[in-house]
Design a protein around this motif. Sequence first.
Motif, PDB file in Angstrom:
ATOM      1  N   ALA A   9      70.340 -40.157  11.464  1.00  0.00           N
ATOM      2  CA  ALA A   9      70.286 -40.094  10.044  1.00  0.00           C
ATOM      3  C   ALA A   9      68.291 -41.099   9.490  1.00  0.00           C
ATOM      4  CB  ALA A   9      71.263 -41.110   9.377  1.00  0.00           C
ATOM      5  N   PHE A  10      68.296 -42.129  10.994  1.00  0.00           N
ATOM      6  CA  PHE A  10      66.563 -42.524   9.815  1.00  0.00           C
ATOM      7  C   PHE A  10      65.500 -41.862  10.123  1.00  0.00           C
ATOM      8  CE2 PHE A  10      63.074 -44.745  12.376  1.00  0.00           C
ATOM      9  CZ  PHE A  10      62.611 -45.620  10.698  1.00  0.00           C
ATOM     10  N   PHE A  11      65.681 -40.807  11.402  1.00  0.00           N
ATOM     11  CA  PHE A  11      64.344 -39.163  11.205  1.00  0.00           C
ATOM     12  C   PHE A  11      64.810 -39.007   9.842  1.00  0.00           C
ATOM     13  CE2 PHE A  11      65.090 -40.038  16.073  1.00  0.00           C
ATOM     14  CZ  PHE A  11      64.539 -40.658  16.396  1.00  0.00           C
ATOM     15  N   GLY A  43      51.726 -38.172   6.735  1.00  0.00           N
ATOM     16  CA  GLY A  43      52.108 -37.809   8.170  1.00  0.00           C
ATOM     17  C   GLY A  43      51.765 -38.637   8.603  1.00  0.00           C
ATOM     18  N   SER A  44      50.978 -39.344   8.800  1.00  0.00           N
ATOM     19  CA  SER A  44      50.854 -40.468   9.819  1.00  0.00           C
ATOM     20  C   SER A  44      52.056 -41.133   9.975  1.00  0.00           C
ATOM     21  CB  SER A  44      49.740 -40.787   9.389  1.00  0.00           C
ATOM     22  OG  SER A  44      48.273 -40.453  10.246  1.00  0.00           O
ATOM     23  N   LEU A  45      52.306 -42.198   8.629  1.00  0.00           N
ATOM     24  CA  LEU A  45      53.043 -42.235   8.355  1.00  0.00           C
ATOM     25  C   LEU A  45      54.721 -42.221   9.320  1.00  0.00           C
ATOM     26  CD1 LEU A  45      55.015 -45.079   6.650  1.00  0.00           C
ATOM     27  CD2 LEU A  45      55.262 -43.707   4.967  1.00  0.00           C
ATOM     28  N   GLN A  46      55.144 -40.789   8.922  1.00  0.00           N
ATOM     29  CA  GLN A  46      56.290 -39.893   9.335  1.00  0.00           C
ATOM     30  C   GLN A  46      55.823 -40.061  10.747  1.00  0.00           C
ATOM     31  OE1 GLN A  46      56.760 -36.417   7.417  1.00  0.00           O
ATOM     32  NE2 GLN A  46      57.467 -35.785   9.357  1.00  0.00           N
ATOM     33  N   LEU A  47      54.933 -39.446  11.833  1.00  0.00           N
ATOM     34  CA  LEU A  47      54.923 -39.412  12.837  1.00  0.00           C
ATOM     35  C   LEU A  47      55.085 -41.054  13.350  1.00  0.00           C
ATOM     36  CD1 LEU A  47      54.468 -37.756  15.599  1.00  0.00           C
ATOM     37  CD2 LEU A  47      51.601 -38.312  14.845  1.00  0.00           C
ATOM     38  N   GLY A 121      48.198 -45.011   7.542  1.00  0.00           N
ATOM     39  CA  GLY A 121      50.008 -44.973   7.707  1.00  0.00           C
ATOM     40  C   GLY A 121      50.272 -45.237   9.263  1.00  0.00           C
ATOM     41  N   THR A 122      49.825 -45.018  10.158  1.00  0.00           N
ATOM     42  CA  THR A 122      49.890 -45.894  11.095  1.00  0.00           C
ATOM     43  C   THR A 122      50.666 -47.156  11.205  1.00  0.00           C
ATOM     44  OG1 THR A 122      47.680 -45.465  12.264  1.00  0.00           O
ATOM     45  CG2 THR A 122      49.326 -43.814  12.867  1.00  0.00           C
ATOM     46  N   GLY A 123      49.495 -48.479  10.544  1.00  0.00           N
ATOM     47  CA  GLY A 123      49.506 -49.172  10.202  1.00  0.00           C
ATOM     48  C   GLY A 123      51.315 -49.750   9.269  1.00  0.00           C
ATOM     49  N   MET A 124      51.188 -48.867   8.767  1.00  0.00           N
ATOM     50  CA  MET A 124      52.387 -48.763   7.640  1.00  0.00           C
ATOM     51  C   MET A 124      53.798 -48.968   8.784  1.00  0.00           C
ATOM     52  SD  MET A 124      50.918 -47.672   3.821  1.00  0.00           S
ATOM     53  CE  MET A 124      52.515 -47.465   3.897  1.00  0.00           C
ATOM     54  N   GLY A 125      53.497 -47.380   9.472  1.00  0.00           N
ATOM     55  CA  GLY A 125      54.329 -47.273  10.480  1.00  0.00           C
ATOM     56  C   GLY A 125      55.498 -47.937  10.866  1.00  0.00           C
ATOM     57  N   TRP A 126      54.622 -48.949  11.370  1.00  0.00           N
ATOM     58  CA  TRP A 126      54.879 -50.077  12.274  1.00  0.00           C
ATOM     59  C   TRP A 126      54.794 -51.428  11.747  1.00  0.00           C
ATOM     60  CZ3 TRP A 126      52.820 -55.290  13.061  1.00  0.00           C
ATOM     61  CH2 TRP A 126      53.425 -55.089  14.191  1.00  0.00           C
TER      62      TRP A 126
END
Length: 301
Positions: A9-11, A43-47, A121-126
């Motif tokens: 569900a998170f995905f 895209g980076s946030l999602q990945l 994006g990757t920093g926000m995703g982390w």
Amino acid sequence: MAGLNVSIAFFFLVVGVCQALRWLSKRLLSPEMYGCLARELAGSLQLCMSCLELRMLAEIGLWGGGFGPDVVLTLLFLLFTLHGASFDGASANPTISLQEFLLLESNLAATAAKLLAQGAGTGMGWAVTKLYWSLELTHFHLIQNLIASECSSSIHTSLHHAAFVEGTCSFLLHLVLLKLQKSHLIYRVPVLAATVTFLTYTAGPFTGAFFNPALATATTFYCLGSSFWDYVQVYWLGPLAGMLAALLLYQGNIPRLFQRNLLYSQKNKYKIPKTRVVVHGESDEPCRKRKGEKSNSEPRA
């Protein structure tokens, strides 16, 4: 099984939110700003968020949930298929953006903007994934919070071998990308997803199989066991060298640096047929006159 359902569900939630972000930014921003910044950031946030949750399942789910690596690999293939269909042309990978720059498909300003957006994006995703784990919706997240401060390095082999593994994965990925760059999306997406799944299965035990400098930076650089320079060699220089090798092998040169083909001889594919030049002299004139007189003459009764 309940923990796995929460992760699935998170995905879907992550993909939906990033898709809404793309839809909104496409309508509010210019095409240049959307292509260089918003699309790469989404895209980076999602990945990053998807891979962090999937990595948590791979590390904890094996003994905490009772499911094996086949479940994780299946989810990985489905996720990258979904990413490829929803990214809207974003790469979310610095080496792919640098490859576009070297192929003269992107200028320096656009490439720098893409790299900044991918890092943001990757920093926000982390950060968002850490906040999500702190809610402890499942026992997986509870265990993850307990061991988060003591995470170990993803490098489980010698430094040179690890850099070679990441470089080889990047080399194969970029070869597939170059080969499929003009293919239809319906063929390109599953082939890339299968390639990423195979490389992760093969190289995962050695380095975690990131072959993405931005994703590796957000995922494993803060873990103990290796120095910052070790991480740079394995997860930055390794994929970069693999990309350059793939580009040189496929193109024969690097267009941004030099035009001369270093590996393959350039031959003209189309042969120009030789034509015979006929010079009409005075002897041809009576022939044309006779033909003209014959055609203009009226039939006799």
